[in-house]
Design a protein around this motif. Structure first.
Motif: not given
Length: 202
Positions: A15-28
């Motif tokens: 759902v989040g598109g290609y922006v979601m993986p960098p956000l998840v990595v940033s969270t970790l």
């Protein structure tokens, strides 16, 4: 349960598109940095610096449990040897501690600042998809279309704020603790230097 968690993560990524993986990595990365700073900023003793030095004038009788106790464990033997270059020796001895106190500060602040912008980027991408769907009249597409574009916009915005707000609050608290510890390290240097100077009392 584990399969359900994987399905939820897959849903967010889709759902989040290609922006979601960098956000998840940033969270970790953010929470790793916060955890490191939280562990590195332990004082090791609830007493004031002066009270600790008065209780252990010849050095600690136990393993250091935090930054201040580590500083005293390194600094008291140097102060007992004395010398005209004590301040410089203390600066060199305390440098690793001061480096650990500052470590990951800038990284946390950068992630806190960038995460909402990445969420905004996802919002823009989602709205573009929505307007493209309007242009193509694909109003009822089950995946993509208007619903998909709006979902992407909302999910990425939510994720960006969910990363930034806790990081901003906790990062600010850790920065206040780091500032206090830096002041106490300077106080340790002042007290040890004054005690090693003949004719002075701390």
């Amino acid at each position: 349960m584990f399969d359900g968690l994987l399905n939820d993560l897959r849903f967010y990524f889709e759902v989040g598109g290609y922006v979601m993986p960098p956000l998840v990595v940033s969270t970790l990365v953010l929470w790793f940095a916060i955890g490191y700073r939280f562990a590195a900023l332990k004082r090791g003793n609830v007493r004031s610096v002066r009270a600790i030095i008065e209780k252990y004038p010849d050095g600690l009788d136990h393993a250091p449990r935090g930054v201040i106790e580590k500083a005293l464990a390194d600094g008291i033997p140097l102060a007992r040897r004395g010398g005209a270059n004590l301040r410089r020796l203390l600066d060199d001895a305390f440098w690793p501690l001061e480096r650990d106190v500052r470590r990951f500060h800038k990284l946390i602040m950068v992630i806190v600042a960038v995460a909402p912008l990445m969420g905004l980027l996802g919002t823009v991408v989602g709205m573009i998809e929505t307007f493209d769907s309007l242009a193509d009249m694909s109003l009822f597409a089950q995946s993509g279309g208007i619903a998909g574009g709006i979902s992407q916009a909302l999910f990425t915005t939510q994720m960006g704020l969910a990363v930034a707000i806790p990081g901003l609050i906790i990062g600010g608290l850790l920065n206040r603790r780091a500032d206090m510890i830096r002041l106490e390290l300077a106080q340790v240097k002042d007290i040890l230097c004054s005690r090693s100077t003949p004719g002075t009392t701390a």
